[in-house]
Write an enzyme that holds these catalytic residues in place. Structure first.
Site, PDB file in Angstrom:
ATOM      1  N   GLY A  31       0.814  -1.213   0.000  1.00 20.12           N
ATOM      2  CA  GLY A  31       0.000   0.000   0.000  1.00 20.12           C
ATOM      3  C   GLY A  31       0.842   1.255   0.000  1.00 20.12           C
ATOM      4  N   LEU A  33       0.470   3.665  -2.052  1.00 18.74           N
ATOM      5  CA  LEU A  33       0.859   3.553  -3.465  1.00 18.74           C
ATOM      6  C   LEU A  33       1.330   4.882  -4.041  1.00 18.74           C
ATOM      7  CD1 LEU A  33      -2.030   1.260  -4.780  1.00 18.74           C
ATOM      8  CD2 LEU A  33       0.166   0.618  -3.771  1.00 18.74           C
ATOM      9  N   HIS A  37       4.400   2.100  -8.038  1.00 19.02           N
ATOM     10  CA  HIS A  37       3.459   0.970  -8.025  1.00 19.02           C
ATOM     11  C   HIS A  37       2.532   1.036  -9.243  1.00 19.02           C
ATOM     12  CE1 HIS A  37       4.088   1.548  -3.523  1.00 19.02           C
ATOM     13  NE2 HIS A  37       4.439   0.290  -3.705  1.00 19.02           N
ATOM     14  N   GLY A 149       9.387  -3.804  -8.664  1.00 16.69           N
ATOM     15  CA  GLY A 149      10.241  -2.674  -9.023  1.00 16.69           C
ATOM     16  C   GLY A 149      11.703  -2.968  -8.692  1.00 16.69           C
ATOM     17  N   GLU A 150      12.593  -2.433  -9.512  1.00 16.94           N
ATOM     18  CA  GLU A 150      14.030  -2.644  -9.277  1.00 16.94           C
ATOM     19  C   GLU A 150      14.550  -1.834  -8.093  1.00 16.94           C
ATOM     20  OE1 GLU A 150      16.045  -1.935 -12.974  1.00 16.94           O
ATOM     21  OE2 GLU A 150      15.826  -4.031 -13.555  1.00 16.94           O
ATOM     22  N   LYS A 151      13.725  -0.940  -7.546  1.00 16.81           N
ATOM     23  CA  LYS A 151      14.209  -0.162  -6.405  1.00 16.81           C
ATOM     24  C   LYS A 151      14.603  -1.102  -5.259  1.00 16.81           C
ATOM     25  CE  LYS A 151      13.135   2.567  -2.865  1.00 16.81           C
ATOM     26  NZ  LYS A 151      12.138   2.034  -2.040  1.00 16.81           N
ATOM     27  N   GLN A 155      15.635  -7.613  -3.015  1.00 18.44           N
ATOM     28  CA  GLN A 155      14.363  -8.344  -2.901  1.00 18.44           C
ATOM     29  C   GLN A 155      14.054  -9.097  -4.200  1.00 18.44           C
ATOM     30  OE1 GLN A 155      10.604  -6.836  -1.027  1.00 18.44           O
ATOM     31  NE2 GLN A 155      10.040  -6.348  -3.095  1.00 18.44           N
ATOM     32  N   VAL A 178      11.054   4.103 -10.582  1.00 12.90           N
ATOM     33  CA  VAL A 178      10.479   5.382 -11.026  1.00 12.90           C
ATOM     34  C   VAL A 178      11.015   6.467 -10.096  1.00 12.90           C
ATOM     35  CG1 VAL A 178       8.348   6.669 -11.425  1.00 12.90           C
ATOM     36  CG2 VAL A 178       8.437   4.211 -11.901  1.00 12.90           C
TER      37      VAL A 178
HETATM   38  O1  PAF Z   1       8.166  -4.543  -1.987  1.00 11.45           O
HETATM   39  C1  PAF Z   1       7.200  -4.590  -1.203  1.00 11.45           C
HETATM   40  O2  PAF Z   1       6.357  -3.696  -1.138  1.00 11.45           O
HETATM   41  C2  PAF Z   1       7.045  -5.794  -0.278  1.00 11.45           C
HETATM   42  O3  PAF Z   1       8.280  -6.241   0.179  1.00 11.45           O
HETATM   43  C3  PAF Z   1       6.231  -6.948  -0.914  1.00 11.45           C
HETATM   44  C4  PAF Z   1       6.929  -7.533  -2.123  1.00 11.45           C
HETATM   45  C5  PAF Z   1       4.853  -6.448  -1.288  1.00 11.45           C
HETATM   46  C6  PAF Z   1       6.067  -8.069   0.112  1.00 11.45           C
HETATM   47  O4  PAF Z   1       5.422  -7.632   1.263  1.00 11.45           O
END
Ligand code: PAF
Length: 283
Positions: A31, A33, A37, A149-151, A155, A178
């Site tokens: 969220g 956003l 996103h 996202g690559e940010k 992850q 972005v």
């Molecule tokens: O990147 C994020 O916002 C979070 O780590 C994700 C991938 C939604 C998992 O909670």
């Protein structure tokens, strides 16, 4: 757009869609956003028949309870933004719905050195929590493609490993970071910055651009030392790490080599807000 809060309802909607041969694009979020996103939702819309966005602030990926408490929650405006993008489905479960009343056991998610460098060093257990929730959401949503996202570069690397390890039938799509017009990477956490801190936060992206410049004339080690020296002289910013790594294994590199991609990654606190950013240096 339909808002769904339960696993059983989202599963039954998706299973009906799948029977019709509909392809599912999935954008997992916590969220708060922003354009970053929304760019994922737009890309998913061009490549899939329907788009599911999840909104769930996942406690198991927060190693600091204060950080979890402070994380912005803006469901109303998130829903408005997703409606404008014509996202078909929003999945916004409660914690109880996802994990029940017990704290989830995330210990099975072991990514070795990938989860202990950079973010992993400063947020122990963070990626186990991310892997747990992303795996759970993939099992619920069963997407054809999932957009990240690559940010959050580390992850993304972990999610690729997760998909490989558990042989998950989903294609992971990388989307570029972005940025605001002055270079600041968009982040849900930017809401927490004061006007002054917002200016200081620019040091993250500017040091990445500077590293890119310096990489034309200096070795990776020298670039790293120079950037760290410059950032340590900025008292409004507390640097956690600045690393130059290969994009696949996230190992620090000692020499430039055209045969693999190289990323510079940074994390720092500006006031009480922890920010991260990264940039591809070569090729
Ligand atoms: O990147 C994020 O916002 C979070 O780590 C994700 C991938 C939604 C998992 O909670």
């Amino acid at each position: 757009m339909k808002l769904v809060n339960t696993i059983s309802e989202i599963k039954s909607i998706i299973s009906l869609q799948k029977q019709k041969g509909t392809t599912i694009g999935f954008v997992p979020t916590m969220g708060a956003l922003h354009e970053g996103h929304l760019s994922l939702v737009r890309r998913a819309k061009t490549e899939c028949d329907i788009v599911v966005t999840s909104i769930f602030v996942n406690p198991s990926q927060f190693n600091d309870p204060n950080d979890l408490k402070k994380y912005p929650r803006t469901l109303e405006s998130d829903l408005e933004l997703l409606e404008k993008e014509q996202c078909e489905l929003v999945f916004a479960p409660t914690e109880m719905e996802i994990s029940g009343s017990e704290k989830p056991d995330v210990s099975q998610y072991d990514f070795g050195p990938l989860e202990s460098v950079m973010e992993g060093k400063f947020r122990p257990g963070h990626f186990k929590g991310v892997a747990y929730i992303v795996h759970s959401l993939f099992e619920i949503i069963t997407p054809d493609k999932a957009y990240f996202g690559e940010k959050d570069f580390q992850q993304l690397t972990i999610i690729h490993e997760l998909v490989k390890k558990y042989e998950l039938p989903v294609e992971i799509i990388h989307c570029s970071t972005v940025r605001e017009s002055d270079g600041l990477a968009m982040s849900s956490r930017n809401i927490n910055l004061s006007e002054e801190e917002r200016k200081t936060a620019l040091l993250l992206s500017s040091s990445l651009y500077r590293a890119k410049d310096l990489s034309n004339s200096l070795s990776p080690l020298k670039v790293k030392d120079q950037i760290i020296k410059e950032l340590q002289s900025e008292i409004q910013l507390q640097l956690e790490y600045f690393d130059i790594v290969d994009s696949e294994k996230l190992n620090p590199i000692n020499e430039w080599n055209e045969s693999y991609h190289v990323r510079a990654c940074i994390s720092a606190y500006v006031g009480n807000t922890r920010l991260i950013d990264n940039m591809r240096l070569i090729p």
